[in-house]
Design an enzyme around this catalytic site. Sequence first.
Site, PDB file in Angstrom:
ATOM      1  N   HIS A  69       0.856  -1.191   0.000  1.00  0.00           N
ATOM      2  CA  HIS A  69       0.000   0.000   0.000  1.00  0.00           C
ATOM      3  C   HIS A  69       0.893   1.244   0.000  1.00  0.00           C
ATOM      4  O   HIS A  69       0.870   2.041   0.927  1.00  0.00           O
ATOM      5  CB  HIS A  69      -0.940  -0.019   1.213  1.00  0.00           C
ATOM      6  CG  HIS A  69      -1.928  -1.149   1.133  1.00  0.00           C
ATOM      7  ND1 HIS A  69      -3.166  -1.021   0.571  1.00  0.00           N
ATOM      8  CD2 HIS A  69      -1.844  -2.455   1.509  1.00  0.00           C
ATOM      9  CE1 HIS A  69      -3.816  -2.182   0.614  1.00  0.00           C
ATOM     10  NE2 HIS A  69      -3.027  -3.072   1.179  1.00  0.00           N
ATOM     11  N   ASN A 110      -1.107  -3.929  -7.065  1.00  0.00           N
ATOM     12  CA  ASN A 110      -2.346  -3.534  -6.388  1.00  0.00           C
ATOM     13  C   ASN A 110      -2.024  -2.643  -5.193  1.00  0.00           C
ATOM     14  O   ASN A 110      -1.195  -3.000  -4.352  1.00  0.00           O
ATOM     15  CB  ASN A 110      -3.135  -4.770  -5.928  1.00  0.00           C
ATOM     16  CG  ASN A 110      -3.612  -5.603  -7.103  1.00  0.00           C
ATOM     17  OD1 ASN A 110      -3.307  -6.780  -7.215  1.00  0.00           O
ATOM     18  ND2 ASN A 110      -4.358  -4.996  -8.000  1.00  0.00           N
ATOM     19  N   ASP A 157      -4.949 -13.664  -0.399  1.00  0.00           N
ATOM     20  CA  ASP A 157      -5.469 -12.390   0.106  1.00  0.00           C
ATOM     21  C   ASP A 157      -6.981 -12.503   0.349  1.00  0.00           C
ATOM     22  O   ASP A 157      -7.716 -11.534   0.198  1.00  0.00           O
ATOM     23  CB  ASP A 157      -5.150 -11.218  -0.829  1.00  0.00           C
ATOM     24  CG  ASP A 157      -5.283  -9.864  -0.127  1.00  0.00           C
ATOM     25  OD1 ASP A 157      -5.356  -9.843   1.124  1.00  0.00           O
ATOM     26  OD2 ASP A 157      -5.318  -8.829  -0.809  1.00  0.00           O
ATOM     27  N   LEU A 184     -11.591  -2.641  -4.967  1.00  0.00           N
ATOM     28  CA  LEU A 184     -11.510  -4.041  -4.563  1.00  0.00           C
ATOM     29  C   LEU A 184     -11.198  -4.104  -3.063  1.00  0.00           C
ATOM     30  O   LEU A 184     -10.421  -3.301  -2.551  1.00  0.00           O
ATOM     31  CB  LEU A 184     -10.414  -4.766  -5.351  1.00  0.00           C
ATOM     32  CG  LEU A 184     -10.735  -4.997  -6.837  1.00  0.00           C
ATOM     33  CD1 LEU A 184      -9.466  -5.387  -7.597  1.00  0.00           C
ATOM     34  CD2 LEU A 184     -11.797  -6.072  -7.004  1.00  0.00           C
TER      35      LEU A 184
HETATM   36 ZN   LIG Z   1      -4.261  -8.279   2.462  1.00  0.00          ZN
END
Ligand SMILES: [Zn+2]
Length: 388
Positions: free
Chosen positions: A201, A225, A280, A314
Amino acid sequence: MKRLLIKNAKIVTQNRVTEGSLLALDGRIAALDVHIEAEVDSEVDAKGLFLSPGFIDIHNHGRAGFDVMDAKPESLENIAREQIKHGVTGFLATTDTAEKEKLWYAVNTAAKFCDNDKSADKPRKGAQCLGVHVEGNYISMKKRGSHPPELLRPISQEGLSTLLGAGNGNIRVMSFAPELPGSLEAIRRLRRSGVAVAAAHTDATFDEAMDGINAGVTLATHIFNSMRAMTHRDPSVVAACLLDDRVTCEVIADGTHLDPVILQLVYRLKGPDRVALISDSVRFSGLPDGRYDRDDGRAVMVKGGVIRLGDGRLAGSSLSMNGAVRNIMRLADIPLCHAVRMASLVPARIIGMEATKGGLDVGKDADMILFDSDINVSAVFIGGERII
Ligand SMILES: [Zn+2]
């Protein structure tokens, strides 16, 4: 001494598939050969199914209504039972962004569950909990994905000490943004404590990411992502992780999180030893389509296995590890042994367990699965004991 013989299997090793038999003695792999004759306690005729190492899911938040953030042993037990149905023999209980106290309880509960799992003498029903993956909390506001913005906080040495204490030696991976103030010091400290550090992230530029890698980052949390995008004049954290051999890239191979072309690109650049398949998966994976409420009060829509927040972002996946192996083979044209390696040996290496797990090698734990050519799992063994 307990002796298990599996015969008539297509044995999936790191580079090839060979027909033969496998002998396990007292929970460890003792021999692999075309034919093995031995007095055994149990014999399994694989009838031509594939025999591979059990999958190791290093990024798994929950399944089927249960979540690691419940901070309850029953939830972890249920996650372990769901995971094993999909060929997972070992997993990391993965936490999420949360208030400090809630995170402490979730990490501590998962750590105790792992410790009990190691010493349990009752019959095993689920996958082994191999440790804890702490994801989030110290992440980029810009690339937070579905993590609640009001709960993000700066990295602090005190916060790390509290978490490491709660984990009691069970934290195997920590995922955070390497560009945040204090992160390089945190990376070095975690590495000294035996924790693998993942860039996650993150809005890091290429140079910021390289500083993180030089400090000890070895994993990219779901590459692409929730990461600063790679463009022709801004190679970003994505290019740093793809180009540097010290970094393994997690991929979510559900066909939604990454385009199949990107799966191929990651595989070509990293090779089968630097890609880790992960699920995940979250609490809502495996539940029927519909609208569900998250712990943070926000709603998600589950449709056809895809989980999204109201704004379309998502919010984790519904993927299973056998599904990930199946998908990456089909979507990116990857051979079975490589796909299996990405789901077993590579994650085992990331968490420092490759000496005992992640492969069908003599001396390693007899954590093994049988599946067909569609990767439907029909038998799972952990330490030579048949669980499914
Ligand atoms: Zn995760």
